[in-house]
Design an enzyme around this catalytic site. Structure first.
Site, PDB file in Angstrom:
ATOM      1  N   HIS A 296      83.341 -25.886  -8.965  1.00  0.00           N
ATOM      2  CA  HIS A 296      83.553 -24.926 -10.060  1.00  0.00           C
ATOM      3  C   HIS A 296      84.847 -24.168  -9.768  1.00  0.00           C
ATOM      4  O   HIS A 296      84.906 -23.418  -8.794  1.00  0.00           O
ATOM      5  CB  HIS A 296      82.392 -23.935 -10.133  1.00  0.00           C
ATOM      6  CG  HIS A 296      81.077 -24.588 -10.447  1.00  0.00           C
ATOM      7  ND1 HIS A 296      80.597 -24.717 -11.727  1.00  0.00           N
ATOM      8  CD2 HIS A 296      80.147 -25.180  -9.646  1.00  0.00           C
ATOM      9  CE1 HIS A 296      79.428 -25.337 -11.709  1.00  0.00           C
ATOM     10  NE2 HIS A 296      79.126 -25.637 -10.445  1.00  0.00           N
TER      11      HIS A 296
ATOM     12  N   HIS B  23      73.393 -32.422  -7.476  1.00  0.00           N
ATOM     13  CA  HIS B  23      72.776 -31.558  -6.440  1.00  0.00           C
ATOM     14  C   HIS B  23      71.262 -31.695  -6.275  1.00  0.00           C
ATOM     15  O   HIS B  23      70.520 -30.741  -6.470  1.00  0.00           O
ATOM     16  CB  HIS B  23      73.159 -30.087  -6.668  1.00  0.00           C
ATOM     17  CG  HIS B  23      73.047 -29.568  -8.080  1.00  0.00           C
ATOM     18  ND1 HIS B  23      71.917 -29.695  -8.845  1.00  0.00           N
ATOM     19  CD2 HIS B  23      73.940 -28.898  -8.848  1.00  0.00           C
ATOM     20  CE1 HIS B  23      72.110 -29.131 -10.025  1.00  0.00           C
ATOM     21  NE2 HIS B  23      73.342 -28.649 -10.049  1.00  0.00           N
TER      22      HIS B  23
ATOM     23  N   ASP C 194      79.215 -28.629  -4.649  1.00  0.00           N
ATOM     24  CA  ASP C 194      78.816 -27.609  -5.633  1.00  0.00           C
ATOM     25  C   ASP C 194      79.497 -26.274  -5.284  1.00  0.00           C
ATOM     26  O   ASP C 194      78.878 -25.209  -5.363  1.00  0.00           O
ATOM     27  CB  ASP C 194      77.295 -27.446  -5.698  1.00  0.00           C
ATOM     28  CG  ASP C 194      76.846 -26.733  -6.971  1.00  0.00           C
ATOM     29  OD1 ASP C 194      77.719 -26.340  -7.786  1.00  0.00           O
ATOM     30  OD2 ASP C 194      75.632 -26.557  -7.148  1.00  0.00           O
TER      31      ASP C 194
HETATM   32  O1  DOR Z   1      74.317 -22.288  -7.766  1.00  0.00           O
HETATM   33  C1  DOR Z   1      74.811 -22.656  -8.796  1.00  0.00           C
HETATM   34  N1  DOR Z   1      76.000 -22.184  -9.218  1.00  0.00           N
HETATM   35  N2  DOR Z   1      74.157 -23.533  -9.538  1.00  0.00           N
HETATM   36  C2  DOR Z   1      74.553 -23.879 -10.767  1.00  0.00           C
HETATM   37  O2  DOR Z   1      73.899 -24.653 -11.383  1.00  0.00           O
HETATM   38  C3  DOR Z   1      75.771 -23.286 -11.343  1.00  0.00           C
HETATM   39  C4  DOR Z   1      76.664 -22.788 -10.298  1.00  0.00           C
HETATM   40  C5  DOR Z   1      77.715 -21.838 -10.823  1.00  0.00           C
HETATM   41  O3  DOR Z   1      78.392 -22.175 -11.801  1.00  0.00           O
HETATM   42  O4  DOR Z   1      77.871 -20.771 -10.229  1.00  0.00           O
END
Ligand code: DOR
Length: 387
Positions: free
Chosen positions: A49, A199, A271
């Site tokens: 992200h 994940h 992730d």
């Molecule tokens: O822990 C997470 N963070 N799980 C998710 O599904 C989204 C992600 C985020 O965008 O922060």
């Protein structure tokens, strides 16, 4: 700065030197054991992200790319839970503009549904030439008919659908995961679409994937370092242990490790999900979901899995570099990193290149330090010689 002709220049940042001058970089580090230095192919992380556009106080594409370079990761796929959500070419454009600047390969996902709202499909056909795959990461797609149509069209476009499996009609996080995973595997079987599960965190999910692979379905999956190296008993009341899906029991960790070793789990993705210090400062319960993972990934996995004999170094590199590229059709160019596998050090998340510093492995003693990352002849990262 002059760039040699015929060599692709990565990015526009002044952090590059135009040739991989290994000896001058190496001479800045003292006490290296030459027998413990190793070149590894650039890793490929299909789940990060980078928060831009929309949330650049958490991370920008530029800082995320720098964090990747520091992790020896030379290709990343960026998730679409952004503002605007990249559900049309117009909404994707701000990301494509920023990506031009990055020092490593950044490949965006397009969303499956408009605004990731799960009600109507995004402009899949128009997005297809610009995106690596489709995902609504962060949320599941509850509607069976909509997901079936997404898979049918994605298959025609030759794109993978990467599914965040979480069916909110169930209470229990593990049931949320396996219920939607089971449905997605069934739809992949019906449509032939390449389905990739994001994940995975539980023993039930592992067994669904194992069965799907026995039936030769077009299914792959990832897990993240925190599900492999942690379990509930190791969590503390701190935001840096908070993510979705949550870390589960020791039996789940063990099942994931076995599945990683036997190839049921195809790849490791971090992730990497940065948030601001304040958003992660509200304890385990009050903090936002998401932890940073890029800069801790290889050192923690090498120390925790390879040095303990659970996985060979070749297997780890396969799961971090080759397998994700193969599944998502991302070629490996002249991109590699130089690693010191011989010097133990303490991971210090406050020194990460990422704007996010909330990491469950902060303070871990590890082996495996990325000294230098090279992209098509350009040094895009060199480590601080001071440990
Ligand atoms: O822990 C997470 N963070 N799980 C998710 O599904 C989204 C992600 C985020 O965008 O922060």
């Amino acid at each position: 700065m002059m760039f040699p002709e015929g060599i692709k220049k990565y990015g526009t940042e002044p952090v590059f030197t135009p040739s991989a001058d290994f000896s001058s970089v190496l001479s800045s580090f003292s006490g290296l054991d030459p027998d413990r230095l190793m070149f590894l192919p650039g890793f490929c992380d299909v789940h990060v992200h980078f928060r831009e556009p929309g949330f650049s106080y958490k991370e920008t594409i530029r800082t995320g790319a720098r964090a990747a370079a520091a992790a020896g990761t030379t290709a990343v796929c960026t998730m679409p839970n952004l503002n605007p959500v990249p559900d049309s070419v117009e909404h994707l454009r701000p990301q494509l503009e920023k990506i031009k600047e990055t020092c490593i390969q950044v490949l965006p996902y397009g969303s499956i549904t408009r605004g990731e709202k799960g009600q109507e499909l995004a402009d899949l056909e128009a997005l297809a030439p610009y995106v690596v795959a489709f995902s609504d990461d962060g949320v599941g797609v509850a509607d069976d008919g909509l997901m079936r149509e997404a898979m049918r069209r994605s298959d025609e476009l030759g794109k993978v659908i990467a599914g965040h499996c979480e069916d909110m009609r169930y209470e229990d996080p593990r049931e949320r995961e396996w219920r939607e995973l089971e449905r997605n595997i069934r739809l992949s079987d019906e449509t032939g679409c390449a389905f990739h599960a994001c994940h995975l965190s539980t023993v039930e999910s592992v067994s669904l994937i194992r069965d799907a692979k026995k039936s030769h379905l077009n299914v792959s999956c990832e897990t993240a370092p925190h599900y492999l190296l942690l379990n509930r008993d190791l969590l503390e009341d701190h935001g840096r242990f908070r993510m979705n899906p949550p870390v589960q029991a020791k039996a789940d960790q063990e099942a994931l490790l076995e599945a990683l070793s036997d190839g049921t789990i195809d790849m490791i993705a971090t992730d990497h999900a940065p948030h601001s210090a304040e958003e992660k400062s509200r304890g385990f319960r009050g903090s936002l979901n998401g932890v940073v993972g890029l800069e801790s990934a290889f050192p923690t996995l090498y120390t925790g899995l390879v040095k303990t004999g659970m996985l060979s170094l070749e297997q780890l590199v396969e799961r971090m570099a080759f397998s994700p590229r193969k599944r998502f059709g991302i070629p490996l160019g002249k991109e590699f990193a130089l690693w010191d596998l011989g010097t133990e050090y303490v991971l210090d998340a406050s020194r990460f290149q990422s704007l996010g510093h909330s990491c469950p492995f902060d303070g871990w003693k590890v082996l495996g330090r990325c000294l230098m990352t090279v992209m098509e002849g350009f040094v895009v990262f060199t480590a601080d010689p001071v440990l």
